[in-house]
Design an enzyme around this catalytic site. Structure first.
Site, PDB file in Angstrom:
ATOM      1  N   SER A   1      -0.785  -5.469  -1.094  1.00  0.00           N
ATOM      2  CA  SER A   1      -0.556  -3.803  -1.650  1.00  0.00           C
ATOM      3  C   SER A   1       0.091  -3.106  -0.434  1.00  0.00           C
ATOM      4  O   SER A   1       0.841  -2.065  -0.621  1.00  0.00           O
ATOM      5  CB  SER A   1      -1.692  -3.548  -1.845  1.00  0.00           C
ATOM      6  N   PHE A   2      -0.029  -3.537   0.802  1.00  0.00           N
ATOM      7  CA  PHE A   2       0.386  -2.878   1.992  1.00  0.00           C
ATOM      8  C   PHE A   2       2.072  -2.504   1.923  1.00  0.00           C
ATOM      9  O   PHE A   2       2.798  -1.612   2.307  1.00  0.00           O
ATOM     10  CB  PHE A   2       0.022  -3.221   3.323  1.00  0.00           C
ATOM     11  N   GLU A   3       2.677  -3.687   1.327  1.00  0.00           N
ATOM     12  CA  GLU A   3       3.998  -3.933   1.322  1.00  0.00           C
ATOM     13  C   GLU A   3       4.793  -3.245   0.021  1.00  0.00           C
ATOM     14  O   GLU A   3       5.810  -3.104   0.081  1.00  0.00           O
ATOM     15  CB  GLU A   3       4.381  -5.478   1.464  1.00  0.00           C
TER      16      GLU A   3
ATOM     17  N   ALA B   1      -4.286  -4.611  -5.574  1.00  0.00           N
ATOM     18  CA  ALA B   1      -5.575  -4.244  -5.625  1.00  0.00           C
ATOM     19  C   ALA B   1      -6.252  -4.447  -4.328  1.00  0.00           C
ATOM     20  O   ALA B   1      -5.744  -5.492  -3.457  1.00  0.00           O
ATOM     21  CB  ALA B   1      -6.240  -5.441  -6.619  1.00  0.00           C
TER      22      ALA B   1
ATOM     23  N   ILE C   1      -9.456  -4.209  -2.287  1.00  0.00           N
ATOM     24  CA  ILE C   1     -10.960  -4.252  -2.583  1.00  0.00           C
ATOM     25  C   ILE C   1     -11.756  -4.118  -1.084  1.00  0.00           C
ATOM     26  O   ILE C   1     -11.533  -4.494  -0.025  1.00  0.00           O
ATOM     27  CB  ILE C   1     -11.458  -5.655  -3.042  1.00  0.00           C
TER      28      ILE C   1
ATOM     29  N   GLN D   1     -15.776  -5.120   4.631  1.00  0.00           N
ATOM     30  CA  GLN D   1     -16.934  -4.859   5.933  1.00  0.00           C
ATOM     31  C   GLN D   1     -16.177  -3.934   6.854  1.00  0.00           C
ATOM     32  O   GLN D   1     -17.075  -3.545   7.820  1.00  0.00           O
ATOM     33  CB  GLN D   1     -17.522  -6.294   6.587  1.00  0.00           C
TER      34      GLN D   1
ATOM     35  N   HIS E   1     -10.739  -1.488   7.386  1.00  0.00           N
ATOM     36  CA  HIS E   1      -9.417  -2.045   6.938  1.00  0.00           C
ATOM     37  C   HIS E   1      -8.980  -1.215   5.450  1.00  0.00           C
ATOM     38  O   HIS E   1      -7.912  -0.703   5.234  1.00  0.00           O
ATOM     39  CB  HIS E   1      -9.199  -3.506   6.962  1.00  0.00           C
TER      40      HIS E   1
END
Length: 190
Positions: free
Chosen positions: A61-63, A85, A87, A90, A93
């Site tokens: 997704s970042f790209e 997506a 998700i 922990q 990020h």
């Protein structure tokens, strides 16, 4: 005064691009299937070998925003649909990726004048992602509907603006480097 609203039936063929993040592909492939189903049912040929929809797969997704912006800059597309997506895990990020992807997709649309549809699921669990990608509903369908509506609306607005300017034979002084109907390099703000 006038009222403008996008429609879901096109009189002229649309040209669309879909940018899909490969990460979490269990979810993104389902979003893509919903998107393609919607396009097909609304008269757009989703075949990747056809001439209406181009598909671009990216690592995650970042790209997506970078590629969406690059496609929008070509002005070959009436709309671009971004699918992905993110998700929650922990670490923080999730927060960084979600925020930057959202900003990047909005910037791609604002900077180019091309509708760039935010179809990135940002959820807490894989179960929530799957529910939104087909178990309860498929948001891929919704993202395609948004693209159809915005492509139609932008065509109407461009046509109306072009008609208004051609009647006066000049562009507003606030846009000295702009041209009617397309964004030029001189008028583009990056």
């Amino acid at each position: 005064m006038a009222v403008f609203e996008g429609t879901f039936t096109q009189t002229e063929p649309l040209r669309l691009a879909v940018v899909i993040g490969r990460f979490n592909d269990l979810v993104t492939t389902k979003l893509l299937a919903g998107c393609q189903d919607c396009l097909k049912r609304h008269g757009v040929d989703p075949d990747p070998h056809g001439n209406q929809v181009d598909y671009v797969w990216v690592p995650g997704s970042f790209e997506v925003p970078l590629v969406a912006r690059q496609l929008a800059l070509t002005h070959r597309y009436d709309a671009i649909i971004c699918l992905g997506a993110v998700i929650r895990g922990q670490t923080p990020h999730f927060d960084y990726v979600s925020a930057e992807v959202s900003k990047g997709i909005a910037a791609a649309s604002f900077q180019t004048g091309v509708p760039v549809i935010f179809g990135i699921l940002t959820v807490d669990t894989m179960q929530q992602a799957l529910e939104r990608a087909g178990i309860k509903a498929n948001h891929g369908w919704d993202y395609a509907m948004n693209a159809l509506e915005m492509a139609s609306l932008m065509r109407q607005l461009r046509s109306n603006v072009t008609d208004s300017y051609s009647q006066t034979q000049s562009l507003p002084a606030a846009f000295p480097n702009a041209s009617i109907g397309k964004l030029t390099a001189e008028s583009e703000e990056v």
